[in-house]
Design a protein around this motif. Structure first.
Motif, PDB file in Angstrom:
ATOM      1  N   THR A  76       1.249  -1.195   0.158  1.00  0.00           N
ATOM      2  CA  THR A  76       0.190   0.547  -0.101  1.00  0.00           C
ATOM      3  C   THR A  76       0.914   1.079  -0.073  1.00  0.00           C
ATOM      4  N   MET A  77       0.367   2.025  -0.556  1.00  0.00           N
ATOM      5  CA  MET A  77       1.046   3.425  -0.897  1.00  0.00           C
ATOM      6  C   MET A  77       0.222   5.216  -0.714  1.00  0.00           C
ATOM      7  N   TYR A  78       0.778   5.849  -0.047  1.00  0.00           N
ATOM      8  CA  TYR A  78      -0.599   6.490  -0.146  1.00  0.00           C
ATOM      9  C   TYR A  78      -0.096   7.719  -0.776  1.00  0.00           C
ATOM     10  N   ALA A  79      -0.922   8.656  -0.986  1.00  0.00           N
ATOM     11  CA  ALA A  79      -0.725  10.047  -2.476  1.00  0.00           C
ATOM     12  C   ALA A  79      -1.044  11.331  -1.445  1.00  0.00           C
ATOM     13  N   LEU A  80      -0.311  12.143  -1.066  1.00  0.00           N
ATOM     14  CA  LEU A  80      -1.113  13.016  -0.151  1.00  0.00           C
ATOM     15  C   LEU A  80      -0.704  14.432  -0.754  1.00  0.00           C
ATOM     16  N   LYS A  81      -2.335  15.128  -1.055  1.00  0.00           N
ATOM     17  CA  LYS A  81      -2.288  16.634  -1.821  1.00  0.00           C
ATOM     18  C   LYS A  81      -2.330  17.986  -0.784  1.00  0.00           C
ATOM     19  N   LEU A  82      -1.461  18.252  -0.917  1.00  0.00           N
ATOM     20  CA  LEU A  82      -1.676  19.573  -0.098  1.00  0.00           C
ATOM     21  C   LEU A  82      -1.861  21.040  -1.058  1.00  0.00           C
ATOM     22  N   THR A  83      -1.779  21.986   0.739  1.00  0.00           N
ATOM     23  CA  THR A  83      -2.369  22.864   0.223  1.00  0.00           C
ATOM     24  C   THR A  83      -1.876  23.896  -0.427  1.00  0.00           C
ATOM     25  N   ASN A  84      -0.663  23.615  -0.498  1.00  0.00           N
ATOM     26  CA  ASN A  84       0.162  24.303  -1.191  1.00  0.00           C
ATOM     27  C   ASN A  84       0.653  23.959  -2.816  1.00  0.00           C
ATOM     28  N   GLY A  85      -0.130  22.642  -3.448  1.00  0.00           N
ATOM     29  CA  GLY A  85       0.146  22.119  -4.136  1.00  0.00           C
ATOM     30  C   GLY A  85       0.835  21.010  -4.373  1.00  0.00           C
ATOM     31  N   LYS A  86       2.012  21.061  -3.341  1.00  0.00           N
ATOM     32  CA  LYS A  86       2.858  20.046  -2.845  1.00  0.00           C
ATOM     33  C   LYS A  86       1.870  18.520  -2.714  1.00  0.00           C
ATOM     34  N   ARG A  87       3.258  17.533  -3.436  1.00  0.00           N
ATOM     35  CA  ARG A  87       2.028  16.256  -3.840  1.00  0.00           C
ATOM     36  C   ARG A  87       4.015  15.200  -2.935  1.00  0.00           C
ATOM     37  N   VAL A  88       2.971  14.847  -2.263  1.00  0.00           N
ATOM     38  CA  VAL A  88       3.927  13.578  -2.116  1.00  0.00           C
ATOM     39  C   VAL A  88       3.281  12.472  -1.140  1.00  0.00           C
ATOM     40  N   SER A  89       4.305  11.073  -1.766  1.00  0.00           N
ATOM     41  CA  SER A  89       4.207   9.508  -0.966  1.00  0.00           C
ATOM     42  C   SER A  89       4.648   9.153  -0.233  1.00  0.00           C
ATOM     43  N   TYR A  90       3.499   8.038   0.735  1.00  0.00           N
ATOM     44  CA  TYR A  90       4.503   7.287   1.298  1.00  0.00           C
ATOM     45  C   TYR A  90       4.215   6.186   1.389  1.00  0.00           C
ATOM     46  N   ARG A  91       5.272   4.979   1.231  1.00  0.00           N
ATOM     47  CA  ARG A  91       4.770   3.962   1.565  1.00  0.00           C
ATOM     48  C   ARG A  91       4.405   3.176   2.782  1.00  0.00           C
ATOM     49  N   GLN A  92       3.472   2.488   3.000  1.00  0.00           N
ATOM     50  CA  GLN A  92       3.223   1.646   4.644  1.00  0.00           C
ATOM     51  C   GLN A  92       3.945   0.768   4.181  1.00  0.00           C
TER      52      GLN A  92
END
Length: 430
Positions: A76-92
């Protein structure tokens, strides 16, 4: 199967993160909230290695895990979109038991390949190999006596010392396309070939051979002209067309060399070439004459190799050594299975028998108490290896097994007593 549960911490909507290429959330000068998120999973979990940290205990990315573990499972991997427009991905990440360990930035992990010694697949392979080796060792202990196992260990040690490699094969590379140059083999390659020959000769108590420098040169011409023609093997280059870039003089040297040599194609490593000659399962005329030369009345050889064409010069100037009165193949006692499987077995005599009487062959597998079907029984007096007469026969391929003991009885031999002996086959590679 999937074996762990995805978890999302409460308060995810106020998650604080940093940009993909910037500082970690705890170090960020400006905090940004999540505006959107999603997750993606695969059907099967794979193994990953964390290349650098940190690993966070939960998706709020505030508290770091103290784990020293570097190898994890994940699907599983989570894709996060931030209010500043940046995107980050974290692996569980989870441990081998499926328990959640934490989360790490996607850029800080990489898939662990099955070939990596740290992977579960590799460890399972090693475990299986160890179990197989343990089982084989137990079977070998049951099949052979203490003295026989000691002899097998000696053979294996000698085999391991043979440099069966093509690394550093040439000191002068050959040219067989567009222009012709026979090249020159390295001493390492030549010596490995000689060591391979003497490995088998030593088993029979035969005198060792050495490489002759002049013969090496001639054998190299033999291998090079065969490679230049590129149409297979031929003693005397009969039936092969001389390429225009090969001079008549060089071609003639190839003719002379191949007329006094064992020839093989398709193999490049030193020991593999010699094993092919000893086994002789691909002999074009059925008769295992290459074997008789390797185990016959020779005291020197010439080694030539170009690509996968081999020329092993075995006679040429009348020099010879004494052959035994009889040479049985496989020999009495322990013998490598790889040398005798899928080929003719034989017994060679130092004199001609002078009769067309057909011998009778009986091969019995003493381990399972069954007779083995034998075919292709014949004799020849072509004087390969300075022997007078060879009797050859073919036991059923599928019945020849390692750790089995065979009794061979050859009777109805003209002017010769019956030959009866016992051989035990072992795997040369432990």
């Amino acid at each position: 199967m999937k074996w762990y549960i995805r978890t999302i911490t409460a308060g995810l909507v106020i998650l604080v993160v940093g940009s993909v290429g910037g500082a970690t959330p705890a170090q960020a000068k400006k905090q940004a909230k999540i505006s959107d998120w999603g997750w993606h999973s695969t059907l099967w979990a794979k193994q990953y290695v964390v290349t650098k940290g940190p690993i966070y205990k939960s998706l709020n990315l505030k508290k770091k895990s103290k784990t020293k573990q570097k190898i994890f499972w994940s699907d599983t991997m989570y894709a996060l979109k931030l209010t500043n427009g940046k995107r980050v991905s974290y692996r569980q990440l989870a441990n081998k038991n499926g328990h959640l360990v934490g989360y790490v930035a996607k850029k800080h992990v990489k898939t662990l390949k099955d070939s990596d010694h740290r992977s579960a697949a590799y460890q399972a392979k090693v475990k299986k190999a160890k179990a197989k080796a343990k089982k084989a060792k137990a079977a070998e202990k049951k099949a052979f006596t203490t003295s026989e196992r000691k002899q097998i260990a000696t053979y294996r040690q000698q085999f391991k010392q043979i440099a069966n490699t093509t690394k550093g094969m040439y000191v002068q590379k050959p040219a067989v396309k567009g222009h012709f140059a026979p090249g020159k083999l390295s001493a390492k390659y030549v010596n490995a070939t000689v060591d391979s020959i003497n490995f088998y000769r030593n088993m029979y108590g035969l005198s060792p051979v050495k490489a002759d420098a002049a013969w090496n040169t001639e054998a190299q011409y033999g291998a090079a002209t065969l490679a230049a023609a590129g149409k297979g093997l031929s003693h005397g280059l009969v039936g092969l067309n001389r390429p225009s870039f090969v001079s008549k003089a060089d071609w003639q040297r190839g003719v002379d060399a191949t007329n006094s040599s064992n020839l093989s194609g398709g193999v490049t490593k030193p020991y593999d070439n010699i094993l092919g000659y000893v086994n002789d399962g691909d002999s074009s005329d059925l008769i295992p004459g290459h074997r008789e030369w390797i185990l016959g009345g020779i005291n020197k050889v010439g080694v030539g190799q170009v690509g996968d064409y081999n020329d092993l010069k075995v006679f040429g100037d009348g020099e010879s050594s004494q052959v035994p009165s009889a040479m049985a193949f496989p020999k009495a006692g322990v013998f490598p299975k790889s040398a005798v499987e899928g080929t003719l077995w034989s017994v060679s005599f130092d004199h001609r028998l002078g009769s067309a009487t057909k011998p009778k062959i009986k091969v019995t597998d003493n381990t399972v108490h069954k007779n083995i079907h034998v075919s292709e029984v014949g004799t020849t007096d072509k004087n390969y290896g300075r022997y007078g007469t060879m009797i050859y026969y073919e036991p059923s391929f599928v019945k020849i097994k390692r750790n089995h003991t065979y009794t061979i009885k050859i009777s109805n031999i003209a002017h010769q007593k019956d030959v009866t002996y016992e051989t035990k086959l072992f795997d040369l590679k432990d």
